[in-house]
Design an enzyme around this catalytic site. Sequence first.
Site, short mmCIF file in Angstrom:
data_model
loop_
_atom_site.label_atom_id
_atom_site.label_comp_id
_atom_site.label_asym_id
_atom_site.label_seq_id
_atom_site.Cartn_x
_atom_site.Cartn_y
_atom_site.Cartn_z
CD GLU A 18 -2.74 1.53 0.24
OE1 GLU A 18 -2.85 0.73 -0.70
OE2 GLU A 18 -3.33 2.62 0.27
CG HIS A 48 15.53 -15.19 -3.78
ND1 HIS A 48 16.41 -16.26 -3.73
CD2 HIS A 48 14.99 -15.11 -2.54
CE1 HIS A 48 16.37 -16.80 -2.53
NE2 HIS A 48 15.52 -16.11 -1.78
#
Length: 610
Positions: free
Chosen positions: A482, A505
């Site tokens: 948000e 990653h």
Amino acid sequence: MCGIVGYIGKSEKAIPFLLQGLEKLEYRGYDSSGIAILNQNEIKIIKKQGRLKVIKDILDGKKELHSHLVIGHKRWATHGNHSDVNAHPHLSKSGKISVVHNGIIENYINLKKDLTKKGYEFKSDTDTEVVAQLLDSLYNGDMFETIKKATQLLEGSFALGIICADYPDTLFAAKKDSPLIIGLGENENYIASDIPAVLSKTRKICRLKEKQIAVLKNSDINIFDFNGNKAKMEISEINWNVNAAEKNNYDHFMIKEIMEQPEVLNATISPRLKDYKIKLDNLNFNEEYLKNLNKISIVACGSAYHVGCVAKYFMEELIKKPVEVELASEFRYRSPIVDKNTLVIIISQSGETADSLAALREAKKLGARVLSVVNVVGSSIANESDDVLYTWAGPEIAVATTKAYSTQLSLMYLIALYISKTLGKITDDNYKDIIKNIESIPEKITAILKKSSSIEEIAKKYYQTEKIFFIGRTLDYAVCMEASLKLKEISYIHSEAYAAGELKHGTISLIDDKTLVIALATQDELFDKTISNIREVKSRGATILLVTTEDKMDKISEIADDVIYVPKISNILSPSLSVVPMQLLSYYVAKFRGCDIDKPRNLAKSVTVE
Ligand code: G6P
């Protein structure tokens, strides 16, 4: 998404009303503005690309342009770019009929082909001009019959305001899958896409239901279904304070709405909590029904979807049943595994979001019970749900939602606790502790808001940054989504929300000394983990803004360049506090960048097209 206003009454009042009504609906779109005036039995159209001010300036001093019958429009472009010619209202070939429209006519290409064969030419690229020409082609002197026939031929969604030069005493409207309200005045009547447009004139409104046509005269309104059968007019009284839809002394609606949060949270929470008992209005989930539930499926769009992302974490923790969260635009087009043992919760501020409404209908078709969490009373989603719980946030005008998000979240906490308690999944002590903490949210937000100037200082330091990552784990990660959206939509800075453990990653390759990483670390048991992730990005040159709870003050080392502290609250409730400084930060960053905060480019508040 597109704002419609129409007026029938007294000529000296029509244009001022229309202009101020359109101004109130600017949040629905602001690519172009236009009005159609019935003046001496002739329809005159003034429409321009850009904000309403352009139209106001044209009208200024043109006293000859008065009328007792007018329609107007604010556009959020879907079919055809922002241009004068694509602006509404559209005028039919004969010059007799003019139309304003909100929605999408899905079969407009086929209709256009047929009309072209009949000799109609099209000036614009819009689907709306097709409606004007279709009405023209069907017109046989009886406008009501013409509209009735046209509604049978139009596919898609539409809220229409229509005037016809042969009917100087009538304003017509029609609605399918797009909101339209009627305002009832004294010897004058109004149509509008939303209540704020008519609030200065009347508090008596009627929401058109699906597939209805309205015929408005000065002192008389009749409503029919698309087959021409007379329908009952259900009138409701709006009890908002007019100030609620005004900016008052604030620079922007967004900051006003951020500041209103303690008050509206109180209004949403306190009537539902008494002596540690949760009473969710008329909602009655019996134990048997809840026991048989296989899962809860939360479906929503935008920030309401982000509320669902937070809720998934605490609902699963409290209820011990699987909770899925899905974007309504995805849910409606896949094959969701939903049946009578699924509780579907639709979250929506406006209650009119096209995808959320379609998802609701799909869920009901599949046999699920649908509970909606909605802000706008009587809206389509509220009407079509099996159960509805209203957030009492009052009108939210800024395109970027703040108080609606917070009140939605507070209701999701109450729903989760209520179900958890009914199923016996929570100890008495834990239950009471969470309730006490929920009751403390408004007061704790007040404390955060009092420190808004320190957040403004931080914004001043970072507003020129062009690359921002928000990182956090579990509930903090959900708040990051948000926070990132808020920043993007109003400041146009590209940012991303990442689960703190996931950054390495791949995405960590984007981190460099020009990156600001805003890390949320409010969860006690995950604090050290997030701090490790902060070290990873810090060592790649990133600047760090940390958001954490006050009790962590002595644990913070030199790792953060800046820290925002929020009051301590139960772990699961921390999103209701940590989102507030993120709203403030976005607001001040956008302000320093000189952005149009309440009306960010390309956006509209109520998205009534898919
Ligand atoms: C728009 C608004 C968002 C809102 C989303 C869903 O994109 O700008 O603030 O979250 O629609 O709207 P809803 O009315 O269904 O909450």
